[in-house]
Design a protein around this motif. Structure first.
Motif, PDB file in Angstrom:
ATOM      1  N   TRP A 155     -15.621   3.014 -65.305  1.00  0.00           N
ATOM      2  CA  TRP A 155     -17.049   3.268 -65.516  1.00  0.00           C
ATOM      3  C   TRP A 155     -17.617   4.068 -64.338  1.00  0.00           C
ATOM      4  N   PRO A 156     -18.466   5.035 -64.613  1.00  0.00           N
ATOM      5  CA  PRO A 156     -18.952   5.924 -63.543  1.00  0.00           C
ATOM      6  C   PRO A 156     -19.618   5.211 -62.373  1.00  0.00           C
ATOM      7  N   ALA A 157     -20.368   4.166 -62.658  1.00  0.00           N
ATOM      8  CA  ALA A 157     -21.087   3.479 -61.581  1.00  0.00           C
ATOM      9  C   ALA A 157     -20.231   2.411 -60.916  1.00  0.00           C
ATOM     10  N   LEU A 158     -19.377   1.755 -61.682  1.00  0.00           N
ATOM     11  CA  LEU A 158     -18.637   0.601 -61.177  1.00  0.00           C
ATOM     12  C   LEU A 158     -17.322   0.983 -60.516  1.00  0.00           C
ATOM     13  N   ALA A 159     -16.630   1.969 -61.059  1.00  0.00           N
ATOM     14  CA  ALA A 159     -15.313   2.338 -60.545  1.00  0.00           C
ATOM     15  C   ALA A 159     -15.358   2.826 -59.090  1.00  0.00           C
ATOM     16  N   PRO A 160     -16.292   3.724 -58.721  1.00  0.00           N
ATOM     17  CA  PRO A 160     -16.342   4.137 -57.307  1.00  0.00           C
ATOM     18  C   PRO A 160     -16.630   2.976 -56.365  1.00  0.00           C
ATOM     19  N   PHE A 161     -17.481   2.057 -56.802  1.00  0.00           N
ATOM     20  CA  PHE A 161     -17.781   0.893 -55.973  1.00  0.00           C
ATOM     21  C   PHE A 161     -16.535   0.026 -55.789  1.00  0.00           C
ATOM     22  N   GLY A 162     -15.741  -0.095 -56.842  1.00  0.00           N
ATOM     23  CA  GLY A 162     -14.496  -0.843 -56.731  1.00  0.00           C
ATOM     24  C   GLY A 162     -13.544  -0.205 -55.753  1.00  0.00           C
ATOM     25  N   LEU A 163     -13.451   1.123 -55.765  1.00  0.00           N
ATOM     26  CA  LEU A 163     -12.585   1.827 -54.810  1.00  0.00           C
ATOM     27  C   LEU A 163     -13.052   1.585 -53.384  1.00  0.00           C
ATOM     28  N   VAL A 164     -14.372   1.594 -53.187  1.00  0.00           N
ATOM     29  CA  VAL A 164     -14.928   1.319 -51.852  1.00  0.00           C
ATOM     30  C   VAL A 164     -14.549  -0.088 -51.400  1.00  0.00           C
ATOM     31  N   LEU A 165     -14.595  -1.054 -52.296  1.00  0.00           N
ATOM     32  CA  LEU A 165     -14.231  -2.429 -51.952  1.00  0.00           C
ATOM     33  C   LEU A 165     -12.769  -2.530 -51.515  1.00  0.00           C
ATOM     34  N   VAL A 166     -11.887  -1.855 -52.242  1.00  0.00           N
ATOM     35  CA  VAL A 166     -10.469  -1.893 -51.884  1.00  0.00           C
ATOM     36  C   VAL A 166     -10.243  -1.270 -50.511  1.00  0.00           C
ATOM     37  N   VAL A 167     -10.858  -0.132 -50.268  1.00  0.00           N
ATOM     38  CA  VAL A 167     -10.710   0.534 -48.971  1.00  0.00           C
ATOM     39  C   VAL A 167     -11.288  -0.327 -47.854  1.00  0.00           C
ATOM     40  N   ALA A 168     -12.450  -0.943 -48.097  1.00  0.00           N
ATOM     41  CA  ALA A 168     -13.076  -1.789 -47.078  1.00  0.00           C
ATOM     42  C   ALA A 168     -12.200  -2.991 -46.755  1.00  0.00           C
ATOM     43  N   ALA A 169     -11.599  -3.593 -47.769  1.00  0.00           N
ATOM     44  CA  ALA A 169     -10.732  -4.741 -47.540  1.00  0.00           C
ATOM     45  C   ALA A 169      -9.499  -4.347 -46.749  1.00  0.00           C
ATOM     46  N   ALA A 170      -8.919  -3.188 -47.082  1.00  0.00           N
ATOM     47  CA  ALA A 170      -7.702  -2.749 -46.408  1.00  0.00           C
ATOM     48  C   ALA A 170      -7.959  -2.405 -44.940  1.00  0.00           C
ATOM     49  N   PHE A 171      -9.033  -1.662 -44.683  1.00  0.00           N
ATOM     50  CA  PHE A 171      -9.318  -1.225 -43.319  1.00  0.00           C
ATOM     51  C   PHE A 171     -10.045  -2.294 -42.500  1.00  0.00           C
TER      52      PHE A 171
END
Length: 272
Positions: free
Chosen positions: A38-54
């Motif tokens: 989804w356009p609004a939800l998918a980018p936010f999910g990617l940000v969450l994954v990156v934030a958790a990893a870093f």
């Protein structure tokens, strides 16, 4: 040392486990969001994954720094300093454990990204192989352009950058708990840490000028090239190189922090 390391594991495992669990949950939620496409939800999910990893390694290091201060200079300090060993031995046990956790955290961060990659690829409309293609191509280019010793040196530098943070945190906690700063409670370590951060920035800038070398392109290969900081500043340009002057300054600061903290544990501890 083995006994002290076991003590560190027992003392910090609950907090570290919580950090790891939060990172895992955030990664899982982010991957599920990204998989929706989804356009609004998918980018936010990617940000969450990156934030958790870093964010996993810094969070674990801060947790260990808090545990270091509490066990060495907080309510548990009087008990810790009755151990029948030199203070420096206790310090090295805490430092070795912090280094081990940091390296393990890096491996776990990579594992989280790999585990989430199928869902991330689905959300981006590609396959898992294409998701990591830029990394593979970048690694292939690096292997082609850089000598083996250069790749090994870069890997060692990245490891050092991860390991210096616990050293600085522990230095701030120890020196900030010496008289007269110990009267400020936790404020003493905070003040010292900001002081270390400021000194690090100044010395790093100075080292760029004092060590006029950088990693840059020399034809079709990466090599050590000349780098004039002030000439670049006067020209108003940004050279496509990586200055290496920051490494000696960071190593010097780390050595000073370790030596000073060892001295503090052996001779300057003040819990009153």
């Amino acid at each position: 040392m083995i006994t002290l390391l076991k003590h560190e594991v027992v003392q910090t495992r609950a907090m570290l486990g919580l950090v790891g669990l939060v990172a895992l949950l955030v990664t899982a939620v982010g991957a599920l969001f990204a998989a929706t496409g989804w356009p609004a939800l998918a980018p936010f999910g990617l940000v969450l994954v990156v934030a958790a990893a870093f964010g996993l390694v810094p969070a674990a290091q801060i947790v260990l720094a808090v545990a270091y201060w509490r066990s060495g200079y907080g309510r548990m300090g009087h008990l810790t300093h009755t151990f029948p060993v030199r203070g420096s031995t206790i310090y090295w046990a805490k430092t070795v454990w912090a280094w081990a956790v940091s390296l393990l955290g890096v491996a776990l961060s990579v594992g989280l990204v790999l585990a989430a990659s199928p869902l991330l690829a689905r959300g981006l409309g590609t396959d898992r192989g294409d998701l990591f293609r830029p990394l593979r191509e970048g690694w292939a280019l690096l292997a082609e352009m850089a000598p083996v010793w250069g790749i090994a040196a870069a890997a060692a530098a990245l490891v050092v950058l991860v390991l210096i943070w616990p050293v600085q945190y522990f230095f701030a906690a120890s020196v900030g708990s010496q008289a007269p700063l110990n009267r400020l409670g936790v404020g003493g370590p905070v003040i010292v840490w900001f002081g270390v951060y400021f000194v690090t920035q100044v010395l790093t800038f100075v080292s760029f000028a004092a060590v006029p070398f950088a990693v840059g392109s020399d034809g079709e290969r990466l090599a050590i090239v000349r780098f004039d900081l002030f000439a670049e500043m006067m020209a108003g340009t940004s050279a496509e190189v990586m200055p290496i002057g920051f490494l000696p300054s960071l190593l010097l600061i780390t050595v000073v922090c370790i030596g000073w903290t060892v001295h503090s544990w052996n001779r300057r501890v003040s819990l009153v």
